[in-house]
Design an enzyme around this catalytic site. Structure first.
Site, PDB file in Angstrom:
ATOM      1  N   GLN A 150       0.823  -1.214   0.000  1.00 22.78           N
ATOM      2  CA  GLN A 150       0.000   0.000   0.000  1.00 22.78           C
ATOM      3  C   GLN A 150       0.858   1.266   0.000  1.00 22.78           C
ATOM      4  OE1 GLN A 150      -3.276   0.117  -0.136  1.00 22.78           O
ATOM      5  NE2 GLN A 150      -4.183  -1.653   0.852  1.00 22.78           N
ATOM      6  N   THR A 152       1.869   3.640  -2.109  1.00 19.20           N
ATOM      7  CA  THR A 152       1.406   4.921  -2.649  1.00 19.20           C
ATOM      8  C   THR A 152       0.181   5.429  -1.903  1.00 19.20           C
ATOM      9  OG1 THR A 152      -0.017   3.922  -4.362  1.00 19.20           O
ATOM     10  CG2 THR A 152       2.298   4.313  -4.931  1.00 19.20           C
ATOM     11  N   TYR A 153      -0.683   4.529  -1.519  1.00 17.56           N
ATOM     12  CA  TYR A 153      -1.897   4.903  -0.785  1.00 17.56           C
ATOM     13  C   TYR A 153      -1.530   5.384   0.617  1.00 17.56           C
ATOM     14  CZ  TYR A 153      -6.657   4.391   1.128  1.00 17.56           C
ATOM     15  OH  TYR A 153      -7.884   4.603   1.711  1.00 17.56           O
ATOM     16  N   ALA A 154      -0.675   4.622   1.292  1.00 21.36           N
ATOM     17  CA  ALA A 154      -0.264   4.977   2.647  1.00 21.36           C
ATOM     18  C   ALA A 154       0.441   6.324   2.669  1.00 21.36           C
ATOM     19  CB  ALA A 154       0.645   3.894   3.221  1.00 21.36           C
ATOM     20  N   LYS A 157      -2.090   9.148   2.133  1.00 19.35           N
ATOM     21  CA  LYS A 157      -2.930   9.360   3.310  1.00 19.35           C
ATOM     22  C   LYS A 157      -2.158  10.064   4.429  1.00 19.35           C
ATOM     23  CE  LYS A 157      -6.937   7.721   2.109  1.00 19.35           C
ATOM     24  NZ  LYS A 157      -8.001   8.706   1.783  1.00 19.35           N
TER      25      LYS A 157
END
Length: 250
Positions: A150, A152-154, A157
């Site tokens: 995760q 790029t998402y982490a 965020k």
């Protein structure tokens, strides 16, 4: 009703957590501009089924395009006369191990997540200053825990959390509050995944102290509504965990 006469923008409001937020906001008395990327006709048809339909409008827009942010804000003000609440819910990403992560994956996650959130906050600020409004952004356990696959998402965020805290400091004098919700929810996408991988889903649920994933409308949306309402007038710069106790901040 906690949001009576409030005007809100909700990105990603056509489905999942976003739709749950829209439906709950309408029940709480808000007027809502739903922003998503489904066709305008399909979006218009969707929101026509919401109650009360007179208090909701749909706008097709790609939030990853910075130039669209002022147009989104203008559309809300044109429809309802002002802006009290900005909910930056939409975010797209692709999962992959770090060594397989591409620039395209970074561009997708940062473009729809960090940059979209920033540009909409920046565009909405003059209107929110007029109403002493509220911003609700979204964090994730993926970033707080650093979940595998995760990256790029982490990263997006956690960047959103940083932006939100800075805004909470900079805009406090103007009466504009900025907070975050970090949810765990049973969205349609998670439902499909649970059916395909029941053992993995059961493991995820077992890690939630309250024993279930949250419902977008009845579990997650009320937390967002609290942060959007005057009931949270003394709350800013905070991350609220609407995750059944999965992560307990300290």
């Amino acid at each position: 009703m906690t949001l009576t006469d409030k005007v809100a923008i909700v990105t990603g409001g056509a489905g999942g957590i976003g739709q749950g937020i829209v439906r709950h906001f309408l029940k709480e008395g808000a007027r809502v501009l739903v922003v998503d990327i489904i066709d305008q006709a399909a979006g218009d048809e969707l929101v026509a089924g919401f109650e009360p339909a007179a208090n909701v409008r749909y706008l097709k827009s790609d939030i990853s395009v910075a130039a669209n942010a002022p147009e989104i804000v203008s559309a809300a003000v044109a429809a309802f006369g002002k802006l009290d609440v900005l909910v930056n819910n939409a975010h797209a990403s692709k999962q992959a191990p770090i060594i397989e992560t591409t620039q395209e994956m970074w561009d997708l996650s940062m473009g729809t997540g960090m940059y979209a959130t920033f540009h909409l906050m920046q565009a909405a600020y003059p209107e929110l200053k007029k109403t002493k409004g509220a911003i609700v952004n979204f964090a994730s356990g993926a970033g707080l825990k650093g979940l595998p696959n995760q990256v790029t998402y982490a990263a997006a965020k956690e960047a959103i959390r940083g932006i939100t805290r800075v805004a909470a400091h900079e805009w406090a004098a103007d009466g504009v509050r900025a907070n975050l919700v970090s949810p765990v929810a049973l969205t349609p996408g998670i439902q499909q995944w649970s059916e395909a991988f029941p053992d993995a889903y059961a493991e995820v649920v077992a890690g939630v102290p309250l024993g279930r994933l949250g419902d977008p409308e009845t579990d997650i949306a009320p937390v967002v509504a609290f942060l959007a309402s005057d009931a949270s007038q003394y709350v800013t710069g905070q991350t609220l965990m609407a995750d059944g106790g999965s992560i307990m901040l300290h």
